[in-house]
Design an enzyme around this catalytic site. Structure first.
Site, PDB file in Angstrom:
ATOM      1  N   SER A 174      35.373  47.131  73.361  1.00 14.17           N
ATOM      2  CA  SER A 174      36.465  48.057  71.918  1.00 14.17           C
ATOM      3  C   SER A 174      37.029  48.120  72.338  1.00 14.17           C
ATOM      4  CB  SER A 174      35.531  48.330  70.477  1.00 14.17           C
ATOM      5  OG  SER A 174      36.793  48.281  69.607  1.00 14.17           O
TER       6      SER A 174
ATOM      7  N   ASP B 178      35.370  38.093  64.568  1.00 20.42           N
ATOM      8  CA  ASP B 178      35.735  39.693  65.000  1.00 20.42           C
ATOM      9  C   ASP B 178      37.349  39.837  63.807  1.00 20.42           C
ATOM     10  OD1 ASP B 178      36.609  42.095  65.637  1.00 20.42           O
ATOM     11  OD2 ASP B 178      35.882  41.651  67.401  1.00 20.42           O
TER      12      ASP B 178
ATOM     13  N   HIS C 142      32.822  41.924  64.850  1.00 21.00           N
ATOM     14  CA  HIS C 142      32.961  42.693  65.868  1.00 21.00           C
ATOM     15  C   HIS C 142      31.349  43.252  66.423  1.00 21.00           C
ATOM     16  CE1 HIS C 142      35.169  45.626  67.795  1.00 21.00           C
ATOM     17  NE2 HIS C 142      34.857  46.973  67.380  1.00 21.00           N
TER      18      HIS C 142
END
Length: 691
Positions: A544, A629, A664
């Site tokens: 991330s 995501d 995610h």
């Protein structure tokens, strides 16, 4: 036979801002609907290529998966906690992916009752997440939030604990955040925008009615603020929080009179962050009004004048006040000093004070579930890089401590087989950066400072460095599979986190963001110079915003790394921060800057990994993402890999895996995620063996 990687076609596309033109030939890979056949076909080609390249590692992947899952207790369960006369726990059954949520009357564990079976709820779904679970004050109703597509689209359902039946209504498009009023028939929840996932409205729902009849009680109008709910410790208030990077605002609802209007606690003010708790007729406020590292204040009344608050704990320059919880006679605070957390208890009426002490050189401790404010026992957790997560409770009056549970880490695990250290590395500007390191104790003899193996081992460095999120030095049973094969593992606590207080965060955001990248590079060079790894076998890992960190570093200093695993990386920073239709963008202008302003545009572009890809040699790369995501859209890593494949001058591996069913956080379920981790570790181990 060699396998040919897929090269994405190039379609000219340009963006112009501030007299600057960016060429984005892979913009066509963006598909907000996730339905474009050509885009999906390209992602499938990338997956097929990755699968073919990694096929020779399948045996190693299987071995690693078996090792990792063998370190999980098959029928594990949480330690029950007491709330309103019932003990609650989560429990896994052997071989099943999801937990059972159970309870029993206090002192009667033989009367355990199943409240919710995650396995039954997940049946037939590729992904399942059980988010917030809330029991009504009369203990008869269960409200719970679920996501079935891994995009933070939560549905809220309500279940009768008397009959086991689900109520007909389903609350859609929620953030998953919910709170019961004290009348046992009113539920408050946060509604979010369907496209941007911005949580901005609070609705009041009456049990047994359709969602269309729900009443709006609060609406946020500033898209940089996110809305959430929680119930006060006193159970008297439902607290509506509006949170942005630099400021916050609290509104109160009466939990006893849920139809009353909201009441503002203190109006938002730029750079004033605060949060509120209520207990024993007193409001407690954690606020940075007098210092960046926060102080704790109290007031018996709703006052809009902070100068009238009584100072309970004054802010300190070297100690960050991170959180607190309240008991009848005690206040317990969670603090951070020199990068390490600590717990301190203070008498509410009196001068007695205790601080919990720990021995490991690098560790993390935290307040656990303390649902009953009338208890004399404080629950807290502890972990280090060599010690599995352990849950303790301590008697607040006598300081008697007892261990409640230590996580299983496999039959062969012994903490003495591993060694951890806390190092301080001088960055290029003279600032000292903390680094946490762990390795097998027999890898090299640090005491003698000499060994034939010293500096010959592979080294994996992990980093994050954003949002003020501190990367704590905790235990990972899965990581043992790397350590036992000779890896040294390091966490670079770069600027942008909050390990050294609020100023550490400020030094790594906005126009100081380059410090994060420089810190990671400088830590890498220092670790190899000090013999913690072979400079030809150094690997990087981030996810991330940590993926942004690593991807940026690979543009700046690719020669330092033999390979990297980059997960769900935020790599197309300029484009995303210019597009307010993308989830999270508006709430992050104070984190990265708003590129609608020329100064931020050019600064962000200077480190944005996608924009800075250039013709040069890059390390071996495994990049992962998820089609659904919601936090970093799949097209960012897909475009990045396409551009890297076009421009890089080496013949190193460049692999993209896009999970077509998740978002995610990757796979859901207790065991499924270990397939992904086994793949990542097999990739690194194979590279290390071939160097």
């Amino acid at each position: 036979m060699s396998v040919t990687p897929p090269f994405a076609k190039k379609i000219p596309h340009t963006f112009s801002h501030h007299q600057d033109t960016r060429h984005d030939h892979y913009h066509w890979l963006r598909d907000d609907e996730r339905s474009n056949a050509e885009v999906l076909a390209h992602l499938e080609q990338e997956n097929a290529y990755t699968e073919q390249v990694l096929a020779p590692q399948s045996t190693l992947q299987h071995t690693l998966y078996q090792e990792m899952t063998a370190r999980l207790r098959p029928d594990d369960s949480s330690v029950p906690y007491l709330k309103n006369g019932y003990c609650y726990q989560s429990r896994y059954q052997e071989g099943l992916e999801y937990a059972l949520f159970e309870r029993y009357p206090e002192g009667k564990p033989e009367q355990v009752a199943l409240l919710l079976d995650g396995n039954a709820r997940a049946q037939g779904a590729d992904y399942y997440e059980l988010a917030q679970v809330a029991i009504s004050p009369d203990q008869q109703l269960l409200a719970f939030a679920e996501d079935f597509i891994s995009r933070r689209h939560y549905q809220i359902r309500i279940k009768s604990l008397q009959t086991g039946a689900l109520f007909e209504e389903v609350l859609e498009n929620t953030s998953g955040n919910l709170v019961w009023a004290n009348d046992n028939k009113t539920l408050f929840y946060v509604y979010q925008d369907q496209d941007t996932l911005w949580p901005y409205r609070v609705y009041r729902h009456t049990l047994g009615t359709a969602q269309s009849q729900d009443v709006l009680v609060y609406e946020e109008t500033d898209m940089s603020f996110y809305t959430s709910l929680y119930k006060s410790r006193s159970q008297d208030y439902i607290i509506i929080g509006g949170w942005s990077t630099l400021s916050s605002e609290i509104n109160l609802l009466s939990a006893n009179f849920p139809h009353q209007a909201t009441q503002l606690f203190l109006a938002r003010e730029r750079e004033h962050e605060y949060e509120v708790e209520h207990f024993q007729d007193t409001f407690y406020i954690r606020s940075n009004k007098d210092g960046a590292n926060f102080g704790l204040y109290e007031t018996p009344t709703l006052t809009t004048v902070p100068s009238q608050w009584h100072t309970k704990i004054a802010p300190r320059s070297e100690v960050l006040l991170e959180g607190f919880t309240l008991f009848n006679d005690w206040l317990v605070v969670e603090e951070r000093s020199q990068g390490l957390t600590q717990l301190r208890q203070l008498q509410l009426e009196g001068a007695i004070e205790y601080t919990l002490r720990f021995d490991d050189p690098t560790y993390v401790t935290w307040l656990d579930i303390n649902a009953d404010p009338h208890s004399v026992w404080l629950r807290y957790g502890y972990s280090s890089m060599t010690q599995p997560v352990t849950l303790y409770e301590i008697n607040l009056h006598t300081q008697e401590r007892r261990e409640l549970k230590r996580d299983y880490a496999g039959e062969q695990f012994k903490a003495s087989h591993y060694c951890s250290e806390r190092l301080w590395v001088s960055a290029r500007d003279g600032v000292k950066v903390p680094v946490s390191v762990v390795y097998r104790a027999d890898l090299f003899n640090k005491a003698a400072n000499q060994s034939a193996a010293k500096g010959a081992n592979p080294l994996l460095i992990y980093g994050y460095g954003a949002y003020g999120a501190s990367m704590d030095s905790d235990f990972s049973a899965a990581r043992l599979s790397l350590l036992d094969r000779g890896f040294v593992y390091a966490i670079a606590h770069v600027r942008g986190g909050e390990e050294l207080g609020r100023d550490w965060y400020e030094q790594g955001r906005l126009l100081s963001k380059l410090n994060s990248f420089n810190d990671f590079i400088d830590v890498t060079q220092a670790l190899t110079a000090q013999g913690y790894g072979d400079k030809n076998r150094v690997y990087a890992n981030g996810a991330s915003a940590g993926g942004l960190l690593v991807a940026g570093v690979l543009n700046m200093a690719p020669q330092l790394y033999h390979g990297a695993v980059v997960a769900v990386p935020f790599v197309d920073v300029v484009s995303t921060m210019l597009d307010e239709t993308i989830p999270l963008t508006t709430g992050e202008f104070d984190e990265w800057g708003n590129p609608a302003q020329a100064t931020f545009y050019h600064y962000i572009k200077s480190y944005s990994p996608y924009d800075q890809v250039q013709p040069q040699a890059y390390p071996h790369l495994l990049v992962t993402t998820g089609l659904h995501d919601s936090q970093v859209q799949y097209w960012e890593p897909a475009k990045w890999v396409a551009k890297l494949r076009e421009l890089k001058t080496d013949n190193h591996l460049l692999l993209l895996h896009c999970d077509m069913t998740t978002g995610h956080g990757g796979k859901s379920g207790r065991f499924e995620a270990y397939h992904e981790l086994a793949r990542d570790y097999a990739f690194l181990l194979t590279l290390a063996a071939s160097a």
